[in-house]
Design an enzyme around this catalytic site. Structure first.
Site, short mmCIF file in Angstrom:
data_model
loop_
_atom_site.label_atom_id
_atom_site.label_comp_id
_atom_site.label_asym_id
_atom_site.label_seq_id
_atom_site.Cartn_x
_atom_site.Cartn_y
_atom_site.Cartn_z
N ASN A 9 21.51 43.55 -3.77
CA ASN A 9 20.80 43.40 -4.91
C ASN A 9 19.58 42.56 -4.60
OD1 ASN A 9 20.12 42.18 -7.30
ND2 ASN A 9 21.78 41.25 -7.69
N LYS A 11 17.41 41.60 -6.37
CA LYS A 11 16.56 40.46 -7.27
C LYS A 11 15.34 40.60 -7.62
CE LYS A 11 20.78 37.76 -6.64
NZ LYS A 11 21.53 36.71 -6.56
N HIS A 97 25.44 40.98 -14.18
CA HIS A 97 25.25 40.11 -13.33
C HIS A 97 25.17 38.70 -13.88
CE1 HIS A 97 23.30 37.67 -10.03
NE2 HIS A 97 24.04 38.64 -9.09
N GLU A 99 23.40 36.31 -13.13
CA GLU A 99 22.11 35.56 -13.69
C GLU A 99 21.58 36.37 -15.00
OE1 GLU A 99 20.31 36.63 -9.96
OE2 GLU A 99 21.54 35.13 -9.03
N GLU A 169 32.02 38.05 -8.30
CA GLU A 169 31.18 37.16 -7.97
C GLU A 169 31.40 35.91 -8.34
OE1 GLU A 169 27.23 39.65 -6.28
OE2 GLU A 169 27.17 39.23 -8.41
N GLY A 175 24.13 32.77 -3.95
CA GLY A 175 22.88 32.02 -3.51
C GLY A 175 23.09 30.57 -3.40
N SER A 215 26.95 35.02 -1.48
CA SER A 215 26.67 34.25 -0.01
C SER A 215 27.18 34.93 0.94
CB SER A 215 26.87 32.85 -0.06
OG SER A 215 26.28 32.14 -1.07
P1 PGA Z 1 23.86 36.05 -2.69
O1 PGA Z 1 23.88 36.89 -4.20
O2 PGA Z 1 24.51 37.01 -1.69
O3 PGA Z 1 22.48 35.68 -2.40
O4 PGA Z 1 24.60 34.91 -2.84
C1 PGA Z 1 24.85 37.81 -4.42
C2 PGA Z 1 24.46 38.46 -6.01
O5 PGA Z 1 23.85 37.56 -6.68
O6 PGA Z 1 24.65 39.57 -6.07
#
Ligand code: PGA
Length: 253
Positions: A9, A11, A97, A99, A169, A175, A215
């Site tokens: 992803n 982003k 997601h 976010e 997640e 993140g 992460s």
């Molecule tokens: P990350 O993000 O691996 O940077 O923690 C995962 C995601 O949001 O899909």
């Protein structure tokens, strides 16, 4: 057994040219390893999709969008429909997601409709669920994630549900550098699979890919992917460099 999937992803990262370069780098790295049993997906921003699909053409790299609008067409300034995504050759769409939920106010009604819109175009939803830190700390994670799945996926027929990829997640791990321990991931994935079993039966539950996200890195992927109910990962930061991403793609044992 569910198929193995590692989905990146991106982003809001990578210009069109940078995105094409990353797909090319990934194709080169993939040619050096044996990962033929892993479905590899990248999710560039909307404006990169067309070029990413062209760059990925004929390779094992699949392309996903990061979002979609739930309506088919109309006066929704700035939005993109599932049919438009299909028209550029995208095969997957990330939906719900954290976010999107947190910063853009997506609720369960929107997310359930997005799942429907994507399936109606014959695309594969990568549906995201997960609890926030306070919910984990108060032991509410199963209730929260079970509730999300019930409200956002369990309206589907068995035939449609069988096309869905689930990504668990934990929001506190996205993140942040914090990762769910392999046991925490396994516990939640087993719980999700048990909910799916109850709703759709064991056959479909065992075939549903459940990915871990939060992460995930080359250094921790093997331990997490080694757990029985973890079928791969949804990868943010570590999908932005081909070497890191390939380290995760090859982490299955
Ligand atoms: P990350 O993000 O691996 O940077 O923690 C995962 C995601 O949001 O899909």
């Amino acid at each position: 057994m569910a198929r193995k999937i590692v989905a990146g992803n991106w982003k809001m990262n990578k210009t069109v040219n940078e995105g094409v370069q990353l797909v090319e780098d990934l194709k080169n790295e993939l040619a050096k390893v044996d990962a033929s049993d892993v479905t590899v997906v990248v999710s560039p921003p909307y404006v990169n999709l067309s070029e990413a699909v062209k760059a990925a053409g004929g390779s094992a790299v699949n392309v996903s969008a990061q979002n979609v609008h739930q309506e088919a067409s109309g006066a929704y300034t700035g939005e993109i429909s599932a049919e438009m995504l299909k028209s550029v050759g995208v095969g997957y769409v990330i939906i719900g997601h954290s976010e999107r939920r947190e910063y853009f106010g997506e609720n369960s009604t929107d997310i359930a409709k997005k799942v429907d819109a994507v399936l109606a175009q014959g695309l594969t939803p990568i549906y995201c669920c997960g609890e926030v830190k306070e919910e984990r700390e108060s032991g509410q994670q199963n209730k929260i994630v079970g509730g999300q799945i019930e409200a956002e996926l369990f309206h589907l027929s068995a035939e449609d549900f069988a096309k869905v990829v689930i990504a668990y997640e934990p929001v506190w791990a996205i993140g942040t550098g914090l990762t769910a321990s392999p046991d925490q991931a396994q516990d939640m994935h087993a719980f999700i699979r048990s909910c799916v079993t109850e709703q759709y039966g064991e056959g479909i539950a065992n075939e549903t890919p459940i990915l871990y996200g939060g992460s995930c890195k080359p250094s921790n992927a093997a331990e997490i992917f080694g757990k029985k109910d973890v079928d791969g990962g949804l990868i943010g930061g570590a999908s932005l460099k081909a070497e890191d991403f390939i380290g995760i793609i090859t982490a299955f044992n």
